[in-house]
Design an enzyme around this catalytic site. Structure first.
Site, PDB file in Angstrom:
ATOM      1  N   CYS A   7       0.869  -1.182   0.000  1.00  0.00           N
ATOM      2  CA  CYS A   7       0.000   0.000   0.000  1.00  0.00           C
ATOM      3  C   CYS A   7       0.903   1.229   0.000  1.00  0.00           C
ATOM      4  CB  CYS A   7      -0.983  -0.014   1.168  1.00  0.00           C
ATOM      5  SG  CYS A   7      -0.215   0.051   2.803  1.00  0.00           S
ATOM      6  N   ASN A  10       2.345   1.551   4.256  1.00  0.00           N
ATOM      7  CA  ASN A  10       2.664   0.275   4.926  1.00  0.00           C
ATOM      8  C   ASN A  10       2.411   0.356   6.437  1.00  0.00           C
ATOM      9  OD1 ASN A  10       5.490  -1.979   5.399  1.00  0.00           O
ATOM     10  ND2 ASN A  10       3.387  -2.495   4.942  1.00  0.00           N
ATOM     11  N   ARG A  13      -3.291  -0.519   5.536  1.00  0.00           N
ATOM     12  CA  ARG A  13      -3.901  -1.623   4.783  1.00  0.00           C
ATOM     13  C   ARG A  13      -2.993  -2.833   4.610  1.00  0.00           C
ATOM     14  NH1 ARG A  13      -5.235   2.067  -0.238  1.00  0.00           N
ATOM     15  NH2 ARG A  13      -3.310   2.983   0.580  1.00  0.00           N
ATOM     16  N   SER A  14      -1.797  -2.637   4.052  1.00  0.00           N
ATOM     17  CA  SER A  14      -0.965  -3.819   3.747  1.00  0.00           C
ATOM     18  C   SER A  14      -0.482  -4.568   4.994  1.00  0.00           C
ATOM     19  CB  SER A  14       0.191  -3.481   2.800  1.00  0.00           C
ATOM     20  OG  SER A  14       1.050  -2.507   3.330  1.00  0.00           O
ATOM     21  N   ASP A 118      -8.262   3.811   1.343  1.00  0.00           N
ATOM     22  CA  ASP A 118      -7.252   4.180   2.332  1.00  0.00           C
ATOM     23  C   ASP A 118      -7.963   4.717   3.585  1.00  0.00           C
ATOM     24  OD1 ASP A 118      -5.187   5.164   3.805  1.00  0.00           O
ATOM     25  OD2 ASP A 118      -4.216   6.189   2.123  1.00  0.00           O
TER      26      ASP A 118
HETATM   27  P1  4NP Z   1      -1.749   2.899   4.087  1.00  0.00           P
HETATM   28  O1  4NP Z   1      -2.338   4.279   4.650  1.00  0.00           O
HETATM   29  O2  4NP Z   1      -1.231   3.190   2.694  1.00  0.00           O
HETATM   30  O3  4NP Z   1      -2.923   1.984   4.078  1.00  0.00           O
HETATM   31  O4  4NP Z   1      -0.652   2.479   5.045  1.00  0.00           O
HETATM   32  C1  4NP Z   1      -1.561   5.432   4.731  1.00  0.00           C
HETATM   33  C2  4NP Z   1      -0.732   5.620   5.803  1.00  0.00           C
HETATM   34  C3  4NP Z   1       0.032   6.773   5.905  1.00  0.00           C
HETATM   35  C4  4NP Z   1      -0.050   7.723   4.923  1.00  0.00           C
HETATM   36  C5  4NP Z   1      -0.888   7.530   3.824  1.00  0.00           C
HETATM   37  C6  4NP Z   1      -1.642   6.377   3.741  1.00  0.00           C
HETATM   38  N1  4NP Z   1       0.705   8.906   5.018  1.00  0.00           N
HETATM   39  O5  4NP Z   1       0.518   9.811   4.193  1.00  0.00           O
HETATM   40  O6  4NP Z   1       1.540   9.034   5.944  1.00  0.00           O
END
Ligand code: 4NP
Length: 149
Positions: A7, A10, A13-14, A118
């Protein structure tokens, strides 16, 4: 079988997909290797988001020991399947693939061009995202077991 879940950060989701998939394959006695990574590098070595750890725990999975990793092109060789949560992840991963054999390993985690939303900016999404990921992990195991018959 070696599967990498990908994702953006990380941390939401992942890591859920990694932890649930590892738990399910172990339960089924399968000797598969499961990992996850993010296309972004902001959270390297951090544990998963507290909300992901909590929703996993509520459903009987412990993802608290997992640490975030950054996706890199070496992963095309070290994994058989690279399952991405959304189309942006897919673009970011495919941009780093230099040969067809690597491109072919990259697939959306959900079928029919669907994306795992997300949940980072919306607390309410963690429960539906978890349920979607858990159900899909079970299906993927069945699909891969059939492929290898
Ligand atoms: P993920 O969600 O891709 O499911 O881990 C996110 C976590 C952090 C961020 C974006 C999406 N970020 O911008 O820090």
């Amino acid at each position: 079988m070696k599967i990498l879940m990908v994702c953006l950060g990380n941390i939401c989701r992942s890591p859920l997909a990694e932890g649930v998939m590892r738990h399910l394959v172990e339960e089924q006695g399968l000797d598969w290797q499961i990992a996850s990574a993010g296309t972004g590098d902001w959270h390297i070595n951090e544990p998963a988001d507290k909300r992901s750890i909590a929703i996993a725990k509520k459903h009987g999975y412990d993802i608290s020991k997992q640490r975030a990793r950054h996706f890199n092109a070496d992963h095309f060789e070290s994994f058989d399947k690279i399952l991405v949560m959304d189309q942006q992840n897919q673009k970011d991963v495919l941009r780093q693939a230099e040969v067809v054999h690597h491109r072919e390993k990259v697939m959306l985690f959900l079928p029919d061009e669907l994306e795992v939303a997300d949940p980072y900016f919306d607390d309410k999404l963690f429960e539906p995202v978890f349920l979607q990921i858990e159900a899909r992990c079970r299906e993927i195991i069945e699909e891969i077991r059939k492929e290898s018959l």
